[in-house]
Design an enzyme around this catalytic site. Structure first.
Site, mmCIF file in Angstrom:
data_model
loop_
_atom_site.group_PDB
_atom_site.id
_atom_site.type_symbol
_atom_site.label_atom_id
_atom_site.label_comp_id
_atom_site.label_asym_id
_atom_site.label_seq_id
_atom_site.Cartn_x
_atom_site.Cartn_y
_atom_site.Cartn_z
ATOM 1 C CB SER A 15 58.382 109.291 86.697
ATOM 2 O OG SER A 15 58.165 110.125 85.588
ATOM 3 C CB CYS A 48 53.735 111.830 79.614
ATOM 4 S SG CYS A 48 54.384 110.257 80.138
ATOM 5 C CE1 TYR A 99 59.397 116.365 87.299
ATOM 6 C CE2 TYR A 99 60.523 114.293 87.728
ATOM 7 C CZ TYR A 99 59.385 114.984 87.378
ATOM 8 O OH TYR A 99 58.246 114.295 87.110
ATOM 9 N N GLY A 178 50.881 100.146 66.173
ATOM 10 C CA GLY A 178 49.460 100.324 66.508
ATOM 11 C C GLY A 178 49.260 100.508 67.993
ATOM 12 C CE1 TYR A 180 48.414 103.891 76.843
ATOM 13 C CE2 TYR A 180 49.300 101.738 76.252
ATOM 14 C CZ TYR A 180 48.548 102.544 77.094
ATOM 15 O OH TYR A 180 47.921 101.994 78.174
ATOM 16 C CD GLU A 184 49.610 108.837 73.359
ATOM 17 O OE1 GLU A 184 48.899 108.615 74.340
ATOM 18 O OE2 GLU A 184 50.833 109.057 73.456
ATOM 19 N NE ARG A 207 49.470 92.543 70.189
ATOM 20 C CZ ARG A 207 50.253 92.121 71.185
ATOM 21 N NH1 ARG A 207 49.763 91.352 72.135
ATOM 22 N NH2 ARG A 207 51.524 92.474 71.231
ATOM 23 C CG ASP A 305 58.615 102.531 81.517
ATOM 24 O OD1 ASP A 305 57.735 102.487 82.388
ATOM 25 O OD2 ASP A 305 58.526 103.239 80.487
ATOM 26 C CB THR A 313 54.469 108.640 84.189
ATOM 27 O OG1 THR A 313 55.235 108.743 82.995
ATOM 28 C CG2 THR A 313 54.970 109.638 85.211
ATOM 29 C CD GLU A 443 23.541 114.005 80.725
ATOM 30 O OE1 GLU A 443 22.471 113.841 81.338
ATOM 31 O OE2 GLU A 443 23.823 115.064 80.144
HETATM 32 P P1 NDP Z 1 53.269 99.472 72.448
HETATM 33 O O1 NDP Z 1 53.800 98.232 73.024
HETATM 34 O O2 NDP Z 1 52.055 100.106 73.024
HETATM 35 O O3 NDP Z 1 52.994 99.268 70.902
HETATM 36 C C1 NDP Z 1 53.984 98.804 70.036
HETATM 37 C C2 NDP Z 1 53.352 98.611 68.687
HETATM 38 O O4 NDP Z 1 54.348 98.292 67.725
HETATM 39 C C3 NDP Z 1 52.339 97.491 68.675
HETATM 40 O O5 NDP Z 1 51.267 97.880 67.873
HETATM 41 C C4 NDP Z 1 53.127 96.339 68.061
HETATM 42 O O6 NDP Z 1 52.332 95.435 67.374
HETATM 43 C C5 NDP Z 1 53.999 97.082 67.076
HETATM 44 N N1 NDP Z 1 55.216 96.358 66.764
HETATM 45 C C6 NDP Z 1 56.086 95.781 67.630
HETATM 46 N N2 NDP Z 1 57.109 95.219 66.977
HETATM 47 C C7 NDP Z 1 56.890 95.433 65.672
HETATM 48 C C8 NDP Z 1 57.593 95.095 64.491
HETATM 49 N N3 NDP Z 1 58.734 94.405 64.537
HETATM 50 N N4 NDP Z 1 57.074 95.468 63.313
HETATM 51 C C9 NDP Z 1 55.925 96.158 63.244
HETATM 52 N N5 NDP Z 1 55.215 96.516 64.324
HETATM 53 C C10 NDP Z 1 55.694 96.162 65.523
HETATM 54 O O7 NDP Z 1 54.506 100.464 72.441
HETATM 55 P P2 NDP Z 1 54.632 102.006 72.241
HETATM 56 O O8 NDP Z 1 55.969 102.172 71.641
HETATM 57 O O9 NDP Z 1 53.466 102.601 71.570
HETATM 58 O O10 NDP Z 1 54.630 102.525 73.742
HETATM 59 C C11 NDP Z 1 55.493 101.939 74.710
HETATM 60 C C12 NDP Z 1 54.850 101.979 76.065
HETATM 61 O O11 NDP Z 1 54.887 103.300 76.556
HETATM 62 C C13 NDP Z 1 53.378 101.597 76.064
HETATM 63 O O12 NDP Z 1 53.191 100.236 76.234
HETATM 64 C C14 NDP Z 1 52.838 102.375 77.212
HETATM 65 O O13 NDP Z 1 52.939 101.564 78.368
HETATM 66 C C15 NDP Z 1 53.759 103.569 77.339
HETATM 67 N N6 NDP Z 1 53.080 104.772 76.826
HETATM 68 C C16 NDP Z 1 51.995 105.242 77.482
HETATM 69 C C17 NDP Z 1 51.347 106.362 77.039
HETATM 70 C C18 NDP Z 1 50.145 106.844 77.768
HETATM 71 O O14 NDP Z 1 49.946 106.457 78.911
HETATM 72 N N7 NDP Z 1 49.297 107.649 77.127
HETATM 73 C C19 NDP Z 1 51.795 107.100 75.862
HETATM 74 C C20 NDP Z 1 52.934 106.506 75.235
HETATM 75 C C21 NDP Z 1 53.557 105.399 75.707
HETATM 76 P P3 NDP Z 1 51.564 94.218 68.104
HETATM 77 O O15 NDP Z 1 50.400 94.834 68.792
HETATM 78 O O16 NDP Z 1 51.185 93.324 66.980
HETATM 79 O O17 NDP Z 1 52.553 93.605 69.038
#
Ligand code: NDP
Length: 461
Positions: A15, A48, A99, A178, A180, A184, A207, A305, A313, A443
Site C-alpha cells: 500500500s 485486510c 495495482y 489476543g 487484531y 478476527e 491490549r 509497517d 494500511t 443514534e
Molecule cells: P498484535 O500486536 O495486534 O497482537 C499480537 C498478539 O500476540 C498480542 O495479543 C500479544 O500479546 C500476543 N503475543 C505476542 N507475542 C507472544 C508470545 N510470544 N506468546 C504468546 N502471545 C504473544 O498483532 P497481530 O499479529 O494481531 O497484528 C499485527 C498488526 O497488524 C496489528 O498491530 C495491526 O496494526 C495490524 N492489523 C490491523 C488490522 C485491522 O486494522 N483490522 C487487522 C489485522 C492486523 P500481548 O498483548 O500480551 O503483547
C-alpha cells in the site's frame, strides 16, 4: 540525478510503496518499484482484503439463524471452502492487476524481484541477476508474522499467511494471540463452523483498547461459541495421531487440527542490505525515520509497517503520499499520526478512535464517561443474546470528546464518521447538538446524556 538509472527506487509494492511510487512517477520522475512476491502487498494479497472476504463468508451462518426469526424457511445449508477460495483468489488477482496497471499508467517500472541494497544508491536484483542505481530509495517492505522463537513444536503451527490458503477447512482450530489478527480469525473460523478456541497469554484480549471494549468483546465471542482461554500460553506443541496437541502452561493439553499463531508481526528488514547502506534500525528491527519518513541516510526514506509507527494500511498510504509530496513536489508534508481510528473485524466488530478511558486518565484528564449497552434491534426477532457497547470518553473540564469506542454491528462504519468530529476537537455539547438518525444503533451515540460511573469510581476521577 543524471548518472543514476532511476530517480526513485521503491522496495516493496504494498500500500505505501505503490502510492508513493505512483505519485512520484506522475511528476515525471523515473521510478522503479520492486516486489519479490505479488504486487499489492500484505493488505491486498494476504491481509485486510482477503480477511474481509472471509469475514463476509463466515457471517452467513449468523444471518441464516436471524432469517428464521424473521419468517424465512432456510433449508439445509453448507459451506464449501474450495469454492470460496477460488472466488477469493480471482478477486485478489484482479485487485493486484489494478495495482500493476495504476503503476504502469503512472509511468513506473515494476521489477518482479527481491531487492537488496549494496550501498545507499545501488540495488541488487537477484531474480534478474543485475544491479540498478537510484538517486533516492524508499523502503516499503512492510512486516511479516512472527511466532515465539524457541517454542518446541512451533513449526507445526501456521500463521495468517497460510490461513488464507488452507487446503481444507479444519474441524477444530486453536488461534493463539489476543490482537487484531487473532480475534478476527477466531471469528472467521467460528462463523464457518470450525470448533474454535482462542488462547491468549494476558488476562484480557486486545491490549491497548479500552478496557470495557476488551471485556465486552470477550463476552460476545463466548456467546457466539468461541472458547476463550486467558492468562495461559504454550509450553510446547507436538503431533498426535489425530491432530496437534498443545501443552499449555496451565498444565492442560489441548488437541486440535490446526494451530494458528497470531502473535504479532515484525518489520521486514532482515537481509535487505540496510547495514550496507548505513540505515539505522530500532531494537525491534524497524527503520528509524523522522516526521517526513526520512532515515538517517540522506537519500533513503521508509514508510508503512517497516517503520513500526501505526501499522495500518491507510496510514502507510498517507505516509507514502506525504513522502512523494515532500520529495517530488517540493511541498513538505508529514502525516499526523494522532487520533487515527481503527476497526477490528471480529464478530461482532470493534470501532475505536482516540483515547481509551485508562489512557485518558493516565494523561491527566478529569474523565467523564458516557456508556450504553443495549440489544441491537435486529436480534429481537430471533432471541439473540448479543449486546452492543458504545462508550464516549470526555474531558470533564474542556468537555472535549477524547475517545469513542463501539462494539457491535457496523461499528467500523460508524467510527469512520465519529473520527472526523473527534479529530476536529468536538465537545460533548456539540456532539449532542447533532440530531439522531432513527431507527439506527448509531443514534445511541448522540443520545447518551447521563455520565456513567463505574462501580467503585467517582465522576471526573
Ligand atoms: P498484535 O500486536 O495486534 O497482537 C499480537 C498478539 O500476540 C498480542 O495479543 C500479544 O500479546 C500476543 N503475543 C505476542 N507475542 C507472544 C508470545 N510470544 N506468546 C504468546 N502471545 C504473544 O498483532 P497481530 O499479529 O494481531 O497484528 C499485527 C498488526 O497488524 C496489528 O498491530 C495491526 O496494526 C495490524 N492489523 C490491523 C488490522 C485491522 O486494522 N483490522 C487487522 C489485522 C492486523 P500481548 O498483548 O500480551 O503483547
Amino acid at each position: 540525478m543524471a548518472g543514476y538509472d532511476y530517480d526513485l527506487f521503491v522496495i516493496g509494492a504494498g500500500s505505501g510503496g505503490v502510492r508513493a511510487g505512483r505519485l512520484a512517477a506522475a511528476t515525471g520522475a523515473r521510478v522503479a518499484v520492486a516486489e519479490e512476491y505479488r504486487v499489492g502487498g500484505t493488505c491486498v494479497i494476504r491481509g485486510c482484503v482477503p480477511k474481509k472476504f472471509m469475514v463476509y463468508a463466515s457471517e452467513f451462518s449468523g444471518a441464516f439463524k436471524a432469517a428464521r426469526g424473521f419468517g424465512w424457511t432456510i433449508g439445509e445449508t453448507s459451506f464449501d471452502w474450495e469454492t470460496f477460495l477460488e472466488a477469493k483468489d480471482i478477486e485478489i488477482a484482479r485487485l493486484s492487476g489494478i495495482y500493476v496497471t495504476n503503476l504502469e499508467n503512472a509511468g513506473a517500472d515494476i521489477i518482479l524481484s527481491r531487492a537488496e541494497l549494496k550501498d545507499a544508491h545501488t540495488v541488487w536484483l537477484p531474480a534478474q541477476n543485475r544491479t540498478v542505481t537510484a538517486d533516492k530509495i524508499l523502503i516499503a517492505t512492510g512486516g511479516r508474522p512472527t511466532v515465539p522463537r524457541g517454542l518446541p513444536g512451533v513449526e507445526l503451527a501456521i500463521t495468517s499467511n497460510e490461513a488464507f490458503h488452507l487446503p481444507k477447512l479444519p474441524k477444530r482450530i486453536l488461534v493463539v494471540g489476543g490482537g487484531y489478527i487473532a480475534v478476527e480469525f477466531a471469528g472467521i473460523f467460528n462463523g464457518l463452523g470450525v470448533e474454535t478456541t482462542l488462547l491468549y497469554r494476558g488476562p484480557n484480549i486486545l491490549r491497548g483498547f479500552d478496557n470495557d471494549v476488551r471485556a465486552h468483546l470477550t463476552g460476545e465471542l463466548e456467546k457466539r461459541g468461541i472458547k476463550v482461554i486467558l492468562s495461559c500460553q504454550h509450553a510446547s506443541l507436538e503431533k498426535s495421531p489425530t491432530g496437534i496437541v498443545s501443552h499449555l502452561t496451565s498444565g492442560h493439553a489441548h488437541e486440535t487440527d490446526v494451530v494458528m499463531f497470531a502473535t504479532g508481526r515484525e518489520p521486514y528488514t532482515h537481509g535487505l542490505g540496510l547495514e550496507a547502506a548505513g540505515v539505522a534500525l530500532n531494537p525491534r528491527g524497524a527503520v528509524i525515520v523522522d516526521d517526513f519518513s526520512r532515515t538517517n541516510v540522506e537519500n533513503i526514506w521508509a514508510v508503512g509497517d517497516v517503520t513500526d509507527r501505526i501499522n495500518l494500511t491507510p496510514v502507510a498510504i498517507r505516509e507514502g503520499a506525504a513522502f512523494a509530496e515532500t520529495v517530488f513536489r517540493n511541498n513538505p508534508m508529514s502525516f499526523d499520526h494522532d487520533t487515527v481510528a481503527s476497526a477490528v473485524f471480529s464478530q461482532p466488530p470493534v470501532g475505536s478512535v482516540g483515547l481509551s478511558e485508562a489512557d485518558a486518565r493516565h494523561a491527566g484528564h478529569k474523565v467523564v464517561v458516557y456508556r450504553s449497552v443495549f440489544r441491537p434491534m435486529k436480534t429481537t426477532f430471533y432471541g439473540g443474546e448479543e449486546r452492543m457497547l458504545m462508550k464516549l470518553v470526555v474531558d470533564g473540564e474542556t468537555h472535549r470528546v477524547l475517545g469513542c469506542h463501539i462494539v457491535g454491528p457496523d461499528s467500523p462504519e460508524m467510527i469512520q464518521m465519529a473520527a472526523i468530529a473527534i479529530k476536529l476537537g468536538v465537545t460533548k455539547q456539540q456532539w449532542d447538538q447533532t440530531c439522531a438518525v432513527h431507527p439506527t444503533a448509531a443514534e445511541e451515540l448522540v443520545t447518551m446524556r447521563e455520565p456513567y460511573v463505574a462501580p467503585g469510581m467517582t465522576m471526573g476521577g
